[in-house]
Design a protein around this motif. Structure first.
Motif, short mmCIF file in Angstrom:
data_model
loop_
_atom_site.label_atom_id
_atom_site.label_comp_id
_atom_site.label_asym_id
_atom_site.label_seq_id
_atom_site.Cartn_x
_atom_site.Cartn_y
_atom_site.Cartn_z
N GLN A 131 0.84 -1.21 -0.11
CA GLN A 131 -0.05 -0.11 -0.08
C GLN A 131 1.02 1.42 0.04
O GLN A 131 1.92 1.20 0.63
CB GLN A 131 -0.72 0.18 1.38
CG GLN A 131 -1.89 -1.16 1.27
CD GLN A 131 -2.70 -0.97 2.48
OE1 GLN A 131 -3.96 -0.44 2.52
NE2 GLN A 131 -2.51 -1.75 3.56
N SER A 132 0.32 2.23 -0.68
CA SER A 132 1.20 3.51 -0.71
C SER A 132 0.25 4.59 -0.22
O SER A 132 -1.09 4.42 -0.19
CB SER A 132 1.76 3.92 -2.09
OG SER A 132 0.56 3.90 -2.89
N ALA A 133 1.00 5.65 0.18
CA ALA A 133 0.12 6.80 0.79
C ALA A 133 -0.26 7.83 -0.22
O ALA A 133 0.90 8.26 -0.91
CB ALA A 133 1.00 7.52 1.89
N VAL A 134 -1.36 8.14 -0.42
CA VAL A 134 -1.81 9.30 -1.36
C VAL A 134 -2.39 10.44 -0.81
O VAL A 134 -3.30 10.19 0.29
CB VAL A 134 -3.01 8.52 -2.44
CG1 VAL A 134 -3.35 9.22 -3.46
CG2 VAL A 134 -2.57 7.28 -2.85
N GLY A 135 -2.12 11.57 -1.16
CA GLY A 135 -2.43 12.68 -0.59
C GLY A 135 -4.09 12.88 -0.74
O GLY A 135 -4.61 12.65 -1.75
N THR A 136 -4.42 13.51 0.20
CA THR A 136 -5.88 14.21 0.30
C THR A 136 -6.09 15.37 -0.07
O THR A 136 -7.35 15.92 -0.22
CB THR A 136 -6.59 13.56 1.59
OG1 THR A 136 -6.03 14.44 2.42
CG2 THR A 136 -6.40 12.00 1.86
N GLY A 137 -5.04 16.16 0.02
CA GLY A 137 -5.28 17.76 -0.16
C GLY A 137 -5.28 18.34 1.17
O GLY A 137 -4.95 19.60 1.38
#
Lengths: 183, 656
Positions: B488-494
């Motif tokens: 799993q990777s971390a994806v930005g939410t803003g």
């Protein structure tokens, strides 16, 4: 041939311990909870020599303590059968018998290098591992459901005939078990 | 620099190999080597050379070659070295002794010079192995190599004994003598850049984990015992690449193992990472552990933590490994909790000045993924939860968000250690960040708090409003997890979270860097040397250099505990033993039971000649004695007060 080999072993032992005594003076030990000094009597063909075993954590057990037979399945699948003194830890048994079980932290439950695998029926009988031991086991290489740390399990009279297994570090295991840490 | 052409010497060497069973004559007087009629003239090949052993001898080419595998020692009467020529004051005729070292395999060659012939002594070691680096991986490699070679030799002896037992039953004095000579069959030299041994055991392991350092006692035995013909020597203060080149090592030794670990950091490439008061964890850890090259870190920490007397100080640690947790814990502990550790006084005075008994710090440990993906282990997390003088805060929301994905659930299900960490964190979780004090383990009278934060990706550093080049805050972006199980990777939410920061420690991983001579094998992406079970380069046909191996972090990357090096070292040792057995078979086929490998004194002489002050084991013990001298200690419980400057270390190492 066998006798020359065992003599060789004894000599190695002696050198090992004599040196140890010297270096102990120059390098004081770090304070650790259960240090005890075990006096070891080595019978060689010619003479009896009193010498000092390294300080390992674990109970102090007299050398004339009752013994039981224990077997260690070594990583290369060979089996070593040894006399274990009741009251000793498994790590102490292994070291006293020159079994290649590491004890990097010297038996104070601060590493996982003395990891041993017990038969399930014996494992269930053992006193529950402490939180510290569980924490260390979590880092152990080749952890199984019936793993314990050798420095935390004490030999009892009921264990006579018990066989424990040292974790195997086969090359395939090394490759398969190696997971690069993602970041 | 060579007094005569190295290539002609090599030619001679190869000719001898070619004619290996023919008779040859070494004539000292005529300076000739005669091989089956065709003569190799020593005077043309080696002008003014004398082979110091005998006068005229008849021998076979293979024994001549044997003399040359390893070291040819000779003296020449002209000082022809470049330096001497430049200096001119030197007399034109000066006798110098040279030692030429050939690697067993082929073409490589090593030259050292020395001024007397005192050092001309035979070294009977069969194997010479160099290990670069004396950290856990180097020491475990030395330990298992020693064991494996002892076993191999014991087996050999037994085979020999069995085959000859029918003819002789009693040991004659002659065979005894031979045995004694053969006792020394392996020499393992461990090279260390610093004057002190044990690498990260000394400079990495946290001062409040003294029991982890007990492994030093095990390693001490390696260097101080002389058992059964294998000796392990310590060469401290020797930097490969500066004091001796890797190729030189590969000419002197039969096997070279690189175990110098990771001497650099992964970089966090975000805007503002050049602001003052941003350090890498490696720098911070090396500094508080007294590494002599990290003195410069002190003033930075001093300034960040102690200037202006403004409290609380905010510290952000980026990364979710045990190193990050170590840094946070050392910052969170009070002076009283650290005074009995081997934390250097230099660091203690900065972290906890004597005149200031209370610590008032907000320490945030942030990472971009969740707690299930954290690289830390439970022992270190538990220590944070149990700090007697600091609060520990972990947010229920972040735990839930991190474990809510199906992949995280799967990761938890398959890993008991992860489950236990999950349970521990949930036991200590705080339900709402703004109501910290509601949590059962948050005490308002404690002035320091450690926040373990998840799903926060640092995206930029911001300066202080007043000083444009000094760190003021770490801006993080809230992330969510995406991807399959285990990747799993971390994806930005803003969403942005600003963490004020007076000091930032970037702890996102160490990185191996190559030394001169290893560039070809270096994998920049992983920061390791490309290898197959520790084999980096065992093809000596092209280079003529000794095989090269790797173990430890430089082999597998910077992860794992000290114990991980045991498996790792055994793996490399298995590869080395394959090579040694092969070499041994070749030797036996050639009926040279005892091959003279390169002289171990050569490295010593080489370093001596270059003015390198080698710290041997005795010298290291003097350093050790100085550091553990009760007069130096803050309290009787303090295990040691490390010397933190190279000159002090060298002074302590010198004979009194």
């Amino acid at each position: 041939m066998i006798s020359s080999l065992s003599r060789n072993l004894v000599q190695r032992h002696l050198k090992f311990h004599q040196v140890r005594i010297q270096s102990k003076r120059s390098a004081p030990l770090l304070p650790t909870p259960h240090h005890s000094e075990t006096i070891l009597n080595i019978n060689s063909n010619s003479n009896n020599v009193m010498t000092t075993k390294r300080w390992h954590g674990g109970p102090h057990v007299e050398k004339d303590a009752k013994t039981v037979r224990l077997s260690f399945i070594q990583p290369d699948e060979t089996i070593r059968e040894v006399d274990a003194r009741v009251g000793e830890s498994f790590l102490q048994v292994a070291h006293r018998n020159d079994i290649d079980l590491e004890g990097a932290c010297e038996g104070v439950c601060a590493c996982s290098t003395c990891h041993l695998i017990f038969p399930v029926e014996v494992f269930d009988q053992l006193p529950e591992p402490s939180e510290d031991e569980e924490d260390m086991l979590d880092m152990a290489f080749g952890l199984t459901e019936t793993s314990r740390l050798g420095c935390q399990v004490i030999v009892t009279p009921e264990m006579d005939g018990l066989t424990v297994e040292m974790p195997k570090a086969t090359r395939n295991f090394y490759v398969d078990g190696h997971v690069p840490k993602p970041h | 620099m060579l007094p005569f052409s190295s290539s002609s010497l090599l030619l001679l060497f190869h000719r001898c190999r070619f004619y290996k069973n023919n008779r040859c004559l070494i004539s000292k007087r005529n300076r000739q080597i005669l091989v089956d009629g065709s003569s190799l003239s020593l005077s043309s090949v080696l002008p003014s050379v004398r082979i110091p052993t005998t006068t005229t001898t008849t021998t076979t080419c293979s024994s001549l070659r044997n003399t040359m595998v390893g070291t040819v020692r000779c003296c020449v009467d002209q000082p022809l070295s470049h330096q001497d020529r430049q200096q001119q004051q030197q007399p034109q005729q000066q006798r110098r002794y040279y030692s030429y070292t050939f690697s067993k395999t082929t073409t490589a060659m090593m030259m050292t010079s020395f001024d007397t012939n005192e050092s001309f002594h035979d070294d009977t070691s069969r194997w010479k192995i160099a290990i670069v680096g004396s950290g856990p991986s180097g020491c475990y490699t030395a330990k298992y190599l020693q064991q494996a070679i002892q076993n191999m030799e014991t087996n050999n002896h037994n085979v020999e004994a069995a085959s000859s037992s029918s003819s002789t039953t009693t040991t004659t004095p002659t065979t005894k003598k031979i045995r004694q000579q053969e006792e020394s069959y392996c020499q393992i030299d461990v090279l260390e850049r610093l004057p002190t041994a044990y690498g990260l055991v000394r400079n990495g392991v946290a001062p409040d984990h003294p029991e982890v350092k007990n492994v030093q006692n095990d390693f001490d035995e390696l260097f101080s015992s002389r058992s059964d013909g294998t000796t392990v020597r310590f060469f401290g203060n020797v930097q490969v690449g500066r004091d001796v080149s890797l190729d030189e090592l590969r000419s002197i030794y039969d096997i070279v193992v690189l175990a110098f670990g990771c001497e650099s950091d992964r970089t966090l490439n975000v805007p503002g990472n050049n602001y003052q008061h941003i350090l890498t964890a490696r720098q911070f850890v090396n500094w508080y552990n007294g590494h002599p090259e990290f003195d410069w870190v002190g003033p930075i920490v001093q300034q960040a933590l102690n200037e202006n007397n403004v409290s609380p100080k905010n510290i952000v640690v980026i990364g979710h490994g045990n190193v990050a947790l170590d840094c946070a814990r050392i910052l969170a502990k009070t002076r009283d909790e650290l005074v009995e550790t081997d934390l250097t006084t230099r660091a203690l005075e900065v972290l906890h000045p004597t005149d200031n008994n209370t610590v008032h710090r907000n320490i945030s440990i942030v990472g971009r993924r969740g707690h299930v993906q954290g690289a830390f282990t439970i022992k270190e997390v538990r220590e944070l939860t149990k700090l007697p003088n600091a609060n520990f805060v972990v947010l229920q929301d972040e735990l839930d968000a991190g474990s809510s994905t199906e992949a995280s659930q799967q990761e938890l299900k398959t890993s008991k250690p992860k489950q236990r960490i999950d349970a521990l964190l949930r036991d200590n979780a705080t339900t709402n960040e703004n109501k910290e004090t509601n949590s059962h383990n948050v005490h308002p009278d404690m002035t320091t708090t450690v926040h373990l934060r998840f799903l926060l990706n640092p995206i930029r550093f911001e300066p202080r409003p007043s000083e444009k080049d000094v760190l003021g805050a770490v801006v993080c972006e809230r992330t969510q997890l995406q991807g399959g199980t285990g990747k799993q990777s971390a994806v930005g939410t803003g969403e942005h979270v600003v963490l004020p920061a007076d000091l930032c420690l970037v702890s996102i991983g160490y990185k191996g860097i190559p030394i001169a001579g290893t560039e070809d094998y270096y994998d920049d992406q992983k920061g390791i040397l490309k290898n197959d079970h520790g084999v980096v380069d065992n093809d000596s046909t092209t280079t003529g250099l000794a095989p090269l191996y790797v173990s430890g972090w430089l082999k597998r990357g910077p992860s794992g505990i000290i114990g991980t090096n045991i498996t790792d070292a055994k793996d490399t040792v298995a590869s080395i033993m394959k090579e040694l057995q092969q070499q041994q078979q070749q030797q036996q086929q050639q009926k040279n039971h005892k091959s003279a490998s390169s002289s171990s004194t050569t490295l010593m002489q080489l370093l001596d000649g270059r003015g390198v002050k080698v710290i041997d084991w005795e010298s290291y013990l003097r350093i050790n004695a100085t550091e553990t001298n009760p007069n130096r200690l803050r309290s009787p419980q303090q295990p040691r007060e490390k010397l933190t400057e190279r000159k002090d270390l060298l002074q302590a190492a010198a004979k009194k």
